[in-house]
Enzyme design. Sequence first.
Site, PDB file in Angstrom:
ATOM      1  N   ASP A   1      -7.662 -15.049   3.412  1.00 34.89           N
ATOM      2  CA  ASP A   1      -9.047 -15.441   3.695  1.00 34.89           C
ATOM      3  C   ASP A   1      -9.905 -15.246   2.445  1.00 34.89           C
ATOM      4  O   ASP A   1     -10.733 -16.088   2.090  1.00 34.89           O
ATOM      5  CB  ASP A   1      -9.635 -14.618   4.857  1.00 34.89           C
ATOM      6  CG  ASP A   1      -9.434 -15.290   6.215  1.00 34.89           C
ATOM      7  OD1 ASP A   1      -8.416 -16.000   6.379  1.00 34.89           O
ATOM      8  OD2 ASP A   1     -10.299 -15.118   7.098  1.00 34.89           O
TER       9      ASP A   1
ATOM     10  N   ASP B   1      -5.395  -3.191  -2.212  1.00 36.13           N
ATOM     11  CA  ASP B   1      -6.844  -3.066  -2.433  1.00 36.13           C
ATOM     12  C   ASP B   1      -7.195  -3.445  -3.876  1.00 36.13           C
ATOM     13  O   ASP B   1      -8.172  -4.163  -4.128  1.00 36.13           O
ATOM     14  CB  ASP B   1      -7.353  -1.659  -2.057  1.00 36.13           C
ATOM     15  CG  ASP B   1      -6.534  -0.517  -2.658  1.00 36.13           C
ATOM     16  OD1 ASP B   1      -5.426  -0.771  -3.178  1.00 36.13           O
ATOM     17  OD2 ASP B   1      -7.002   0.634  -2.600  1.00 36.13           O
TER      18      ASP B   1
ATOM     19  N   LYS C   1       0.882  -1.171   0.000  1.00 31.91           N
ATOM     20  CA  LYS C   1       0.000   0.000   0.000  1.00 31.91           C
ATOM     21  C   LYS C   1       0.918   1.218   0.000  1.00 31.91           C
ATOM     22  O   LYS C   1       0.828   2.109   0.849  1.00 31.91           O
ATOM     23  CB  LYS C   1      -0.913  -0.081   1.240  1.00 31.91           C
ATOM     24  CG  LYS C   1      -2.028   0.933   1.276  1.00 31.91           C
ATOM     25  CD  LYS C   1      -3.086   0.754   0.199  1.00 31.91           C
ATOM     26  CE  LYS C   1      -4.039   1.949   0.216  1.00 31.91           C
ATOM     27  NZ  LYS C   1      -4.864   2.057  -0.983  1.00 31.91           N
TER      28      LYS C   1
HETATM   29 MN    MN Z   1      -5.841 -15.344   8.997  1.00 26.81          MN
END
Ligand code: MN
Length: 373
Positions: free
Chosen positions: A247, A219, A186
């Site tokens: 995730d 992002d 970022k």
């Molecule tokens: Mn994790």
Amino acid sequence: MTTRKRIAVVPGDGIGKEVIPNALDVLGASGAPVEFTIYDWGADRYLIDGTTIPPDGFEMLARDFDAIFVGALGDPRVPSNLHAKEILLGMRFQMDLYANVRPVRLLDASLCPLKNATCEDVNFTVIRENTESIYAGMGGNFKFGTPDEVATQEDINTRKGVERIIRFAFEYARANGRKQVLMADKSNVMTYAGGLWQRVFKEVAREFPAIATQHMYVDALCLQMLREPRSLDVIVTNNMFGDIITDLAATLQGGLGMAASGNIHPGRTSMFEPAHGSAPPMAGKNLANPLGSILTGAMMLAHLGFNAQAAKIEAAVLDAVRENKTTTDVGGTLATRECAQWGQAGRKRAIGVKFTGLRSATQSGRRQRPQVS
Ligand code: MN
Ligand code: IPM
């Protein structure tokens, strides 16, 4: 004769205690020359005698074992999560397992929530820095608990840490026939840390002229992961971004129940744990998906040099998924145990091994050495 590799097993808490014994059975059935020593570190033990990991635990693991296999840690009875932190993050940090390798591979199109996605579309690996970033725990509070409170949490990026994880990613790409390494940061906002990552990425990339490079803000990478996952190959990023994007990435392959993960320091005792957590509401119901831990076990075997046995296990998992012999989270109807056993039964003739002692050893606690034959 191959020497047996010694594996320390920490089933841990919640569904870890269900999926790990099943994964051990599958590892045994693969014929890999491994022996397991089970440790009962986790919430139960912590609540009994306050042990998270014994004082010499990390030295012992590094000295006496070739790999560590962990289930999941986290239990509502320990709201501070102290034991999980000391055991899991303790292994990562104290044993300097600096590379968290999280493969993202869709085994069957039906598992992917994206419209019309095929298996070829989702096949990449995230290499997450595992010992620095916000996870270093540096920071503090000023005027704690007052209306003027200040809280800081510092993002640590060392030249050495950034360089070794980026080099690991390129080496991983080269060793696995991957074509591209994408570095995500970022740096438009985190200019100091991002600047370091950018400079080191360019420098290290020069050592690997055959591998293409790309950079994305994290992002934008999230968007890309959903819109064009096929464009992704090897991704390298810091600890915190790596945690978050894996995730999201796991969802592309059927959810956390399918996701494998290795915490690696090349040449040292490394640790393998499925990416999922302990899932307290699901625990004890024989419902949890064992495939994430079985695939993690296969990853561990490959790391130890048992590629043929790892490939057998992966093939069995692929069969299970294709034939829908899975748990309910990925659309099947089986329970944990039945799913894991189907994999073994389905492969039994091909594998042609018998294994003994695992169940009882797994159930009865610590420091036993079941023989796998
Ligand atoms: Mn994790
Ligand atoms: C993971 C987990 C851990 C992490 C937690 C349990 C501390 O989410 O392995 O991804 O944040 O690294």
